[in-house]
Design an enzyme around this catalytic site. Structure first.
Site, short mmCIF file in Angstrom:
data_model
loop_
_atom_site.label_atom_id
_atom_site.label_comp_id
_atom_site.label_asym_id
_atom_site.label_seq_id
_atom_site.Cartn_x
_atom_site.Cartn_y
_atom_site.Cartn_z
N HIS A 61 0.85 -1.21 0.00
CA HIS A 61 0.00 0.00 0.00
C HIS A 61 0.87 1.25 0.00
O HIS A 61 1.26 1.75 1.05
CB HIS A 61 -0.92 0.00 1.23
N HIS A 63 1.63 5.21 -2.26
CA HIS A 63 1.21 6.20 -3.26
C HIS A 63 2.47 6.83 -3.85
O HIS A 63 3.22 7.48 -3.13
CB HIS A 63 0.35 7.29 -2.60
N ARG A 65 2.33 8.76 -6.82
CA ARG A 65 1.90 10.04 -7.44
C ARG A 65 2.17 10.20 -8.93
O ARG A 65 1.76 11.20 -9.52
CB ARG A 65 2.53 11.24 -6.72
N ASN A 95 -4.79 6.21 -7.27
CA ASN A 95 -5.32 7.59 -7.29
C ASN A 95 -4.27 8.60 -7.74
O ASN A 95 -3.94 9.56 -7.04
CB ASN A 95 -5.92 7.98 -5.93
N HIS A 180 -10.64 0.81 0.81
CA HIS A 180 -10.48 1.84 1.84
C HIS A 180 -11.83 1.93 2.52
O HIS A 180 -12.76 2.52 1.98
CB HIS A 180 -10.09 3.16 1.15
N HIS A 233 -5.55 -0.51 5.63
CA HIS A 233 -5.29 0.31 6.84
C HIS A 233 -6.37 0.25 7.93
O HIS A 233 -7.07 1.23 8.18
CB HIS A 233 -5.00 1.76 6.46
N ASP A 307 1.13 2.89 3.73
CA ASP A 307 0.24 3.91 3.16
C ASP A 307 1.05 5.19 2.89
O ASP A 307 0.58 6.31 3.12
CB ASP A 307 -0.97 4.19 4.06
N HIS A 311 3.41 14.44 0.18
CA HIS A 311 2.75 15.70 -0.20
C HIS A 311 3.80 16.80 -0.31
O HIS A 311 4.86 16.71 0.30
CB HIS A 311 1.71 16.10 0.85
ZN LIG Z 1 -3.64 4.89 0.76
ZN LIG Z 2 -6.84 4.66 2.02
#
Ligand SMILES: [Zn+2]
Ligand SMILES: [Zn+2]
Length: 430
Positions: A61, A63, A65, A95, A180, A233, A307, A311
Site C-alpha cells: 500500500h 502512493h 503520485r 489515485n 479503503h 489500513h 500507506d 505531499h
Molecule cells: Zn492509501
Molecule cells: Zn486509504
C-alpha cells in the site's frame, strides 16, 4: 555468471521458518543456497556479522503520485525511498492523475518501473472509473496489463450494490479487491479521530463508526461474493474484532492490513495542530491502538504497510482542517515495526518480518518476500539495534511529511539487494 555471498548474518526467513546465523549464496539473481559455512567463491561478499538478513520487504500500500503529480513523488523517487527502507516490492495505489482505471496507465507504470530497474512495482488499478464509485473499471484489461489488485483507495466504494458488483467481477477474473473502508456519510466531515483530543483542539472528529461500518459492509459482501477481499489500513477496535470473527468463521478470502503508524501512535500526535498527524483513517485513541496491537499479536492481521502518502510542503503548512492527509513511511516502516512491536516486547522479530514479507506477497499472489532456493534474490540487511532520530532532510522521498519526524527509532536497513544486485548501501543508492 554473477555471484554474491552474504556471510554470517542472522537469516530470518519466516516463509521457510528459518531464524539462525547462516550464509546466503546468490547466483544470477536467484537464491542458490542458504546454510551454514557455504564455501562457494563469489565475485562479491558481504559480511553480515551482527546484522539481520531478511527477504526484501513487500509493502502492498503505497502512493507514488506518478503519473500527474511528479512534484510530490515519482516512480523513481518512491523506488529510491523504498530501497532506503529495505523495501524491494510495492503495490501502488491508483489515485494518480489520471486515475489508473484503464490499461494505458497500468502499462505506463509497469514499463516505467522496468526502465528504472530499482524495485518491483505492481500497480493496483481502480475499482470504478475515475474512482467515482459508479461505473466499474475494466478489471480484466488492467489485470492483463500487470495490475495485481483493484482499489478505489482514498475513498470507500460507498454504494454497497456497486461494491458487490465489483466483487463479483473481481471474482470472475480472480482479482484481489482492496478497499479503503470508511463510510463517507458517517465521517461527519471530520479531520481527526473523534474523542477527547479532538474536543480539546476544537476540531471536527471522525466517529470510529465510519470505519467500523465500512469494514463490516465489506466483509458481508465478501462473504456473499466469495471474492478475495482485502481491508486496507485497519485502525479501530471493531474493525479488528470484525476481521477476527471473519477468520473464526473460516472466511479464507478476507484479509486485512494495518499501516505501521496506526499501531505506533495515537491521536495525541495531533496536538499543536500538527498536520503531519492528519491522515485517513485517523490516528486513534490508546484503546484502539491497544486493540490493533492485540490483533497483530494474535495473528489476525495479515500484513503491515506504510500507506506512504507524500505531499508538497505548502499542502501541509495549512490550518489542520485544510491540510492534505497522509504521512510518508517507506524509510521508517521497518524501524517503526521493530521499535513499537519487537523492542516493546509484543512480538518476535520473525513475526514482524513475516507481516512485511511473505504474508503480504501471498495476498497479492506473487513469489516475493522469501529466501527459498530459486526465489528472486531480493534481500534486505538490517541493523536491528541501530538507534536513530528521524530527520526528514535525509529522506530520499520527495515527501517530507512524516509523522515520525524527531522520533527515536531502533533498526535501519544497511544494504538492500534486488535481483542479486546491491541497490542501496549505507543509505545511498548504488
Ligand atoms: Zn492509501
Ligand atoms: Zn486509504
Amino acid at each position: 555468471m554473477s555471484t554474491l555471498l552474504i556471510t554470517n548474518g542472522r537469516v530470518i526467513d519466516p516463509s521457510s521458518k528459518r531464524d539462525e546465523v547462516a550464509d546466503v549464496f546468490i547466483v544470477d539473481g536467484k537464491i542458490q543456497e542458504v546454510g551454514k559455512h557455504i564455501s562457494a567463491i563469489a565475485e562479491k561478499t558481504i559480511d553480515a556479522t551482527g546484522l539481520v538478513v531478511a527477504p526484501g520487504l513487500v509493502d502492498i500500500h503505497v502512493h507514488f503520485r506518478e503519473p500527474g503529480r511528479e512534484d510530490m513523488e515519482t516512480l523513481e523517487t518512491g523506488s529510491r525511498a523504498a530501497l532506503a527502507g529495505g523495501i524491494t516490492t510495492v503495490v501502488t495505489m491508483p489515485n494518480t492523475a489520471p486515475i489508473a482505471d484503464n490499461q494505458t496507465v497500468i502499462e505506463f507504470i509497469v514499463k516505467r518501473a522496468r526502465e528504472l530497474d530499482l524495485i518491483t512495482i505492481y500497480p493496483a488499478g481502480a475499482i470504478t472509473k475515475n474512482e467515482a464509485g459508479s461505473m466499474l473499471a475494466e478489471m480484466r484489461e488492467m489485470k492483463n496489463s500487470g495490475a495485481v489488485a483493484v482499489s478505489d483507495d482514498g475513498v470507500d466504494v460507498d454504494n454497497p450494490g456497486v461494491l458487490l458488483s465489483a466483487m463479483e467481477y473481481a471474482k470472475t477474473h480472480d482479482m484481489l479487491l482492496m478497499n479503503h473502508c470508511e463510510t463517507p456519510e458517517l465521517d461527519e466531515s471530520g479531520v481527526m479521530h473523534e474523542g477527547w483530543v479532538s474536543t480539546e483542539l476544537g476540531l471536527p472528529g471522525i466517529p470510529e463508526v465510519a470505519e467500523d461500518h465500512g469494514v463490516a459492509k465489506g466483509i458481508m459482501l465478501a462473504q456473499r461474493s466469495g471474492a478475495r477481499f482485502h481491508i486496507s489500513h485497519m485502525s479501530t477496535k471493531a474493525a479488528a474484532a470484525a476481521l477476527r470473527e471473519a477468520k473464526r468463521a473460516g472466511l479464507a478470502n478476507v484479509t486485512g492490513e494495518v499501516s505501521v503508524q496506526h499501531f505506533a501512535l495515537t491521536d495525541e500526535e495531533c496536538r499543536g495542530y500538527n498536520t503531519h498527524a492528519k491522515m485517513y483513517p485517523p490516528l486513534r485513541s490508546r484503546d484502539h491502538v491497544d486493540a490493533i496491537v492485540e490483533a497483530i499479536k494474535d495473528g489476525i492481521i495479515d500484513a503491515l504497510t506504510t500507506d506512504h502518502a507524500p505531499h508538497i510542503e505548502p499542502d501541509k503548512i495549512k490550518p489542520f482542517a485544510d491540510a492534505a492527509r497522509g504521512t510518508v513511511g517507506l524509510e521508517t516502516s521497518f524501524a517503526v515495526m521493530n521499535t513499537y512491536l519487537v523492542k516493546a516486547g509484543h512480538i518476535p522479530l520473525s513475526q514482524g518480518i513475516a507481516l512485511m514479507t511473505h504474508k503480504p506477497a501471498e495476498i497479492i499472489r506473487q513469489k516475493k518476500g522469501t529466501l527459498a532456493v530459486g526465489a528472486d534474490a531480493d534481500i534486505a540487511i538490517f541493523d536491528p539495534d541501530k538507534e536513530w532520530i528521524v530527520d526528514e532532510k535525509e529522506f530520499l522521498s520527495k515527501g517530507r511529511n512524516s509523522v515520525f519526524i524527531g522520533k527515536k527509532l531502533v533498526g535501519k536497513a544497511v544494504h538492500t539487494i534486488v535481483g542479486g544486485k546491491v541497490k542501496m548501501s549505507g543509505g545511498k543508492i548504488v
